[in-house]
Design a protein around this motif. Structure first.
Motif, short mmCIF file in Angstrom:
data_model
loop_
_atom_site.label_atom_id
_atom_site.label_comp_id
_atom_site.label_asym_id
_atom_site.label_seq_id
_atom_site.Cartn_x
_atom_site.Cartn_y
_atom_site.Cartn_z
N ARG A 128 17.36 40.70 -23.22
CA ARG A 128 18.28 41.49 -24.01
C ARG A 128 17.29 42.09 -25.05
N LYS A 129 16.18 41.64 -25.43
CA LYS A 129 15.23 42.21 -26.46
C LYS A 129 13.87 42.83 -26.09
N ILE A 175 21.73 36.32 -18.08
CA ILE A 175 22.48 37.49 -18.26
C ILE A 175 22.78 38.38 -16.81
N LEU A 221 16.55 37.15 -26.92
CA LEU A 221 17.94 37.19 -27.31
C LEU A 221 17.99 37.47 -28.78
N LYS A 224 22.20 36.64 -33.12
CA LYS A 224 23.71 36.50 -33.07
C LYS A 224 24.34 36.04 -31.77
N GLN A 225 23.79 36.66 -31.01
CA GLN A 225 23.92 36.15 -29.44
C GLN A 225 23.47 35.10 -28.96
N LYS A 228 25.57 32.10 -30.64
CA LYS A 228 27.01 32.08 -30.19
C LYS A 228 26.72 31.32 -28.77
N LEU A 229 25.73 31.69 -27.81
CA LEU A 229 25.63 30.98 -26.65
C LEU A 229 25.29 29.57 -26.75
#
Length: 370
Positions: A128-129, A175, A221, A224-225, A228-229
């Protein structure tokens, strides 16, 4: 070095006959990125290839021995092509190209194609990053094995990317929908010190041992994600002792610092593998912190599992270190000291990491007890 010169264009041939190769780059903005802050990227290439690179408007003139000119010209063209595709060029990407040579530009790969050995394009782990690319041939072989085998071992000294690449592969698979969760574990063994009582609840007690795994996840990642994970238990970080009795299905499982697992702990962990899961075991035989007389489960597993179908072994050396260049020199100096100790018949105090196979090779080695 792995760089194969390409045939220069006529203008470049004419310039080369005068002792330089001229390269034209039409997009001045991309040329600035190619050169780097204060021409730092050019300086990195100059130092590695023993050439001089001079800026002349939207031209770069490469001066040096003919072979070095061709290598530098090919590298600069490949890096510029990366920038044209919107892919980053920094010190790490230049270092990777210098180690392995410029690669063909990547195809747009679906997750299924990525699992099929990444097709014929360069290997990329897209999180994601950031996008992570192997920077040595041994790292490339290792990442292929992470996707091609249900169980993969990465063994070698500090700074070779064993854990970092494993976590990146796990995030990529999560992902992409290939696994439902990531489970990261390591033995809670102190590195030669006795820290005594640690305050807090169980999580607070074990978090200091798990911090390298948190660091890797934070690279891949958004905060916040990731939170949450972890709250949903789709990403778990736990000490090795907490693995007993579990069946880990549809998961990407990493055991880090495996050299500090006992033989019984290692057997327990390896037999947690469930359907639809992949397991990665990373370790460094020169950093065993177990009490004297306790055999490392990593060393034991190498001997027992060599040649088992579905299990791969990848080995790294100081040449694969991608941290500061001094780290590689430090490891080489310690390896030389251990080799001298073995030659004298002494027992190396530092674990004696001295692989006798080529970097990135798979299969069985002759090994000591580490």
């Amino acid at each position: 070095m792995g760089l194969t010169p390409t045939a220069p264009d006529p203008a470049a041939q004419s310039a080369a006959s005068q002792g330089e190769t001229l390269l034209e780059f039409p997009d001045n903005r991309l040329l600035i990125e190619l050169c780097g802050p204060a021409d730092a990227h050019l300086q990195q290439i100059e130092s590695a290839l023993s050439v001089h690179v001079l800026r002349r408007g939207n031209l770069l003139a490469v001066v040096g021995e003919s072979q070095a000119q061709a290598d530098a010209a090919q590298l600069l063209r490949a890096l510029y092509a990366r920038l044209e595709q919107g892919r980053p060029v920094g010190a790490a990407e230049i270092d990777a190209a210098l180690r392995m040579g410029p690669e063909a530009e990547p195809a747009s790969l679906s997750p299924d194609e990525q699992l099929e050995m990444f097709g014929s394009g360069p290997i990329e782990l897209r999180t994601r990053k950031k996008t992570v690319e192997p920077r040595t041939d041994a790292q490339k072989d290792y990442v292929r094995n992470l996707f091609a085998n249900e169980m993969a071992f990465g063994i070698g000294p500090a700074g070779t990317g064993k854990t970092y690449l494993a976590v990146a592969a796990g995030v990529t698979m999560l992902i992409g929908g290939h696994v439902d969760r990531i489970i990261l574990s390591r033995p809670a063994v102190e590195a030669g010190e006795r820290l005594g009582f640690l305050p807090g609840d169980m999580k607070e007690k074990v978090d200091p041992y798990m911090q390298p795994l948190y660091d890797a996840l934070n690279d891949f990642l958004p905060g916040k994600q990731l939170a949450k994970l972890m709250e949903e238990k789709r990403i778990e970080i736990a000490p090795l002792a907490f693995m007993r009795g579990r069946t880990l299905s549809n998961a990407f499982v990493v055991l880090d610092e495996a050299q500090n697992a006992s033989t019984m702990q290692m057997k327990m962990f390896l037999t947690r593998l469930g359907e639809g899961s992949r397991m990665v075991i990373t370790g460094d035989r020169s950093q065993i912190d177990l009490p004297r007389g306790t055999q490392s489960g990593l060393v034991d597993a190498e001997k027992i599992l060599a040649g088992v179908k579905g299990i791969s072994f990848n080995y790294f050396t100081a040449k694969d270190v991608v941290r500061h260049h001094l780290v590689a020199r430090i490891i080489e100096a310690y390896d030389a000291a251990d080799a001298d100790a073995l030659a004298r018949g002494d027992d190396p105090a530092r674990g004696g990491y001295a692989p006798r196979r080529a970097p990135g090779s798979s299969g069985r080695q002759d090994r000591g007890n580490g």
